[in-house]
Enzyme design. Structure first.
Site, PDB file in Angstrom:
ATOM      1  N   LYS A   1      63.969  19.941 -37.181  1.00 14.74           N
ATOM      2  CA  LYS A   1      65.210  20.350 -37.450  1.00 14.74           C
ATOM      3  C   LYS A   1      65.866  21.187 -36.372  1.00 14.74           C
ATOM      4  O   LYS A   1      67.022  20.916 -35.872  1.00 14.74           O
ATOM      5  CB  LYS A   1      65.301  21.406 -38.437  1.00 14.74           C
TER       6      LYS A   1
ATOM      7  N   CYS B   1      40.788  27.021 -32.811  1.00 17.51           N
ATOM      8  CA  CYS B   1      39.950  27.642 -34.024  1.00 17.51           C
ATOM      9  C   CYS B   1      39.037  26.812 -34.804  1.00 17.51           C
ATOM     10  O   CYS B   1      37.857  26.420 -34.345  1.00 17.51           O
ATOM     11  CB  CYS B   1      41.029  28.046 -34.897  1.00 17.51           C
ATOM     12  N   TYR B   2      39.162  26.059 -35.939  1.00 13.86           N
ATOM     13  CA  TYR B   2      38.600  24.988 -36.310  1.00 13.86           C
ATOM     14  C   TYR B   2      38.011  23.817 -35.337  1.00 13.86           C
ATOM     15  O   TYR B   2      37.048  23.505 -35.406  1.00 13.86           O
ATOM     16  CB  TYR B   2      39.103  24.425 -37.612  1.00 13.86           C
TER      17      TYR B   2
ATOM     18  N   GLU C   1      49.660  28.497 -30.599  1.00 14.05           N
ATOM     19  CA  GLU C   1      51.005  28.109 -30.986  1.00 14.05           C
ATOM     20  C   GLU C   1      51.742  29.412 -31.814  1.00 14.05           C
ATOM     21  O   GLU C   1      53.004  29.004 -32.137  1.00 14.05           O
ATOM     22  CB  GLU C   1      50.633  26.895 -32.120  1.00 14.05           C
TER      23      GLU C   1
ATOM     24  N   GLY D   1      42.104  25.003 -39.242  1.00 13.48           N
ATOM     25  CA  GLY D   1      41.785  24.362 -40.608  1.00 13.48           C
ATOM     26  C   GLY D   1      40.989  25.248 -41.498  1.00 13.48           C
ATOM     27  O   GLY D   1      40.420  26.247 -40.959  1.00 13.48           O
TER      28      GLY D   1
ATOM     29  N   HIS E   1      44.995  31.502 -31.864  1.00 14.03           N
ATOM     30  CA  HIS E   1      46.079  30.385 -31.986  1.00 14.03           C
ATOM     31  C   HIS E   1      47.074  30.428 -31.062  1.00 14.03           C
ATOM     32  O   HIS E   1      48.053  31.320 -31.143  1.00 14.03           O
ATOM     33  CB  HIS E   1      46.568  30.880 -33.539  1.00 14.03           C
TER      34      HIS E   1
ATOM     35  N   ASP F   1      71.888  16.903 -40.717  1.00 20.48           N
ATOM     36  CA  ASP F   1      70.827  15.994 -40.298  1.00 20.48           C
ATOM     37  C   ASP F   1      71.707  14.909 -40.418  1.00 20.48           C
ATOM     38  O   ASP F   1      71.743  13.753 -39.528  1.00 20.48           O
ATOM     39  CB  ASP F   1      70.045  15.733 -41.308  1.00 20.48           C
TER      40      ASP F   1
END
Ligand code: XMP
Length: 513
Positions: free
Chosen positions: A369, A83-84, A172, A56, A170, A228
């Site tokens: 998606k 992190c945060y 991710e 964050g 991070h 979609d």
């Protein structure tokens, strides 16, 4: 997704929160995002196998910094702070965070200094992505350092017994080369998740859910031609067969041959009944003489609703409206919506269900998606359709700048088709997130053969992006540009100049209107 093992991600405002969920799902475990201030009762109801605290922009000590309403470290559920999230561990467990002597942004080499389940199997000097100004200066009680970098003596920490871990990097993001392994270790070894969540298991569960919900009632689905709603319709048809009634409104603002392709896909490929409504007159009539972008969007949105409403008048027995709503549209946290969410009035058929007194059926409310695309593939939808670039609801209505006419629509459809054909031939279509042509209301002088021309300008745009919220303009190779430009000008009467858009988002938007 009830009755399925899940990881809860608490969002503290990081731009990467969605990526955490996507990466955890890629390792085959379901993950969902909730705001940092979730109530304890709600968390208990969700019954997660593990909790990930996102990064964050705040510092844990600053006024108004986001803090959970309860002590997440005392729930007996494994926690990974990123992190945060790592700073929160320090804050609550008697550690200390200070402005780092050296800030770290970008790649850093991480060294594992202590055997531990989180970093098991990670190479020494593994490249990870850092983005932080604050760092840990005093170790929280009960924790030990498990990794460091050149600039951060404490880069990852653990209380192995309590299953609480914190990382400054991070895992991710794409540039953290072994980040996925770190997340996999957390969800599999530390949280003990054993289920496999993937498109196949999703389809089985979704079919059951749809049958349970709908029973023998009828469902209406509006097919826009996008991925979609198409995948949603095919999935729902698999669940309830002819109880589904599909309607496609051909606005006359679609890409070349698009309405025909949708009809063929449903009727010929899947043998699903589909009603196509020709709305050209309504749309063109409503748009005549209008050049203001917001007004155009509103007219188009209303025309869709009116025609759809008219088409469903006789279907009194229908009780459900199916929509291809995706997870990013329903995540409560603001950080994942991005600043552009309110810049343009987005066209969709919002308001319809209430008006028609229909219940909503949204089988993809929990999917990203890419996951919908995968579901589409598993359901047998052809690859060219599944990987199609996004297309806005108002269609070419917002890609013909200024006033719209049938001539201009035809010119733009042809230019767009040539453009997409050439980037596909050059093998670039899949590298690009969205590519399209725009017709500008600007005429300029040219010369063809011995004749003077005075015709419109076509702008071509291509961007890379992960979610459309931010985008980079795509560095199209010169030879491809050359081919596109010469084909458009030679083959289409009405365009004598082609320009390439080199604007990123922000400050630009992806569409021109
Ligand atoms: P902008 O132009 O806001 O677009 O940067 C971001 C993404 O959203 C698409 N877009 C729309 N999609 N209805 C839609 O369904 C709309 O009214 C609409 N306007 C923009 C755009 O194509 C891009 O992918």
């Amino acid at each position: 997704m009830e009755n399925i093992e899940k990881i809860l991600i608490l969002d503290f405002g990081s731009q990467y929160t969605q990526l955490i969920a996507r990466k955890v799902r890629e390792v085959g475990v379901f993950a969902e995002i909730h705001p940092f201030n979730i109530e304890l009762e709600k968390l208990k109801e969700l019954n997660p196998k593990g909790i990930i605290l996102s990064g964050g922009p705040s510092s844990v000590y600053s006024e108004g910094a986001p803090h959970p309403r309860f002590n997440v470290f005392e729930l007996g559920i494994p926690v990974l702070g990123i992190c945060y999230g790592l700073q929160l561990i320090a804050f609550t467990q008697n550690g200390q965070v200070d402005a780092a002597a050296k800030r770290e942004y970008g790649k850093a080499m991480v060294n594992v200094v202590e055997d531990n389940p989180l970093l098991k199997g990670i190479s020494n000097n593994a490249q990870m992505w850092m983005s932080h100004g604050d760092s840990l200066s005093k170790m929280p009680d009960g924790f030990e350092t498990i990794a460091n970098t050149e600039n951060a003596p404490i880069c990852a920490i653990a209380n192995i017994e309590k299953k609480i871990y914190g990382v400054q990097f991070h895992p991710e993001v794409h540039h953290s080369l072994e980040g996925k392994k770190v997340l996999e270790n957390f969800v599999r070894s530390i949280c003990g998740c054993v289920d496999t969540w993937n498109a196949e298991s999703f389809i089985d569960q979704a079919i059951q859910d749809i049958r349970d919900k709908v029973g023998d009632e009828k469902v209406i689905c509006g097919l826009s031609g996008g991925v979609d709603s198409t995948v949603a319709a095919v999935l729902i048809h698999k669940a309830i067969g002819d109880q589904l009634h599909c309607i496609h409104i051909d606005s006359g603002l679609m890409r070349m041959n698009e309405s025909r392709e949708i009809y063929d896909l449903f009727k010929k490929h899947f043998d699903i009944s589909i009603e196509v409504i020709n709305g050209h007159d309504t749309f063109y009539g409503g748009l005549a003489g209008v050049s203001d972008p917001e007004q155009k969007r509103k007219i188009i949105g209303k025309a869709f609703i009116d025609l759809f409403d008219g088409a469903t008048q006789g279907l009194d027995s229908a009780k459900w409206l199916a929509q291809g709503t995706l997870y990013p549209d329903v995540i409560e946290s603001v950080s994942v919506k991005g600043p552009s969410a309110t810049i343009k009035s987005h066209h969709n058929v919002g308001g319809l269900p209430e008006k028609m007194n229909l219940k909503l059926l949204e089988p993809f409310r929990e999917l990203f998606k890419d996951e919908v695309r995968e579901v589409g593939r598993m359901l047998g939808i052809p690859e060219w359709f599944v990987k199609r670039h996004p297309f806005p609801g108002p269609g070419l209505g917002i890609r013909i700048l200024g006033e719209i006419s049938e001539d201009k629509i035809e010119i733009l459809q042809r230019a767009d088709a040539i453009y997409l054909e050439e980037i596909t031939k050059a093998g670039l279509y899949d590298e690009i997130w969205q590519a399209f042509a725009v017709l500008l209301p600007v005429k300029s002088v040219g010369v063809m053969g011995d004749e003077r021309t005075y015709e419109f300008t076509c702008a071509i745009r291509a961007v890379t992006s992960t979610d459309g919220m931010t985008a980079e303009w795509y560095p199209m190779p010169y030879d491809v540009l050359e081919k596109i430009s010469s084909r458009i000008i030679n083959e289409i009467k009405g365009i004598n100049r082609v320009v390439y858009d080199i604007t990123s988002k922000p400050p630009g938007t992806i569409e021109w209107e």
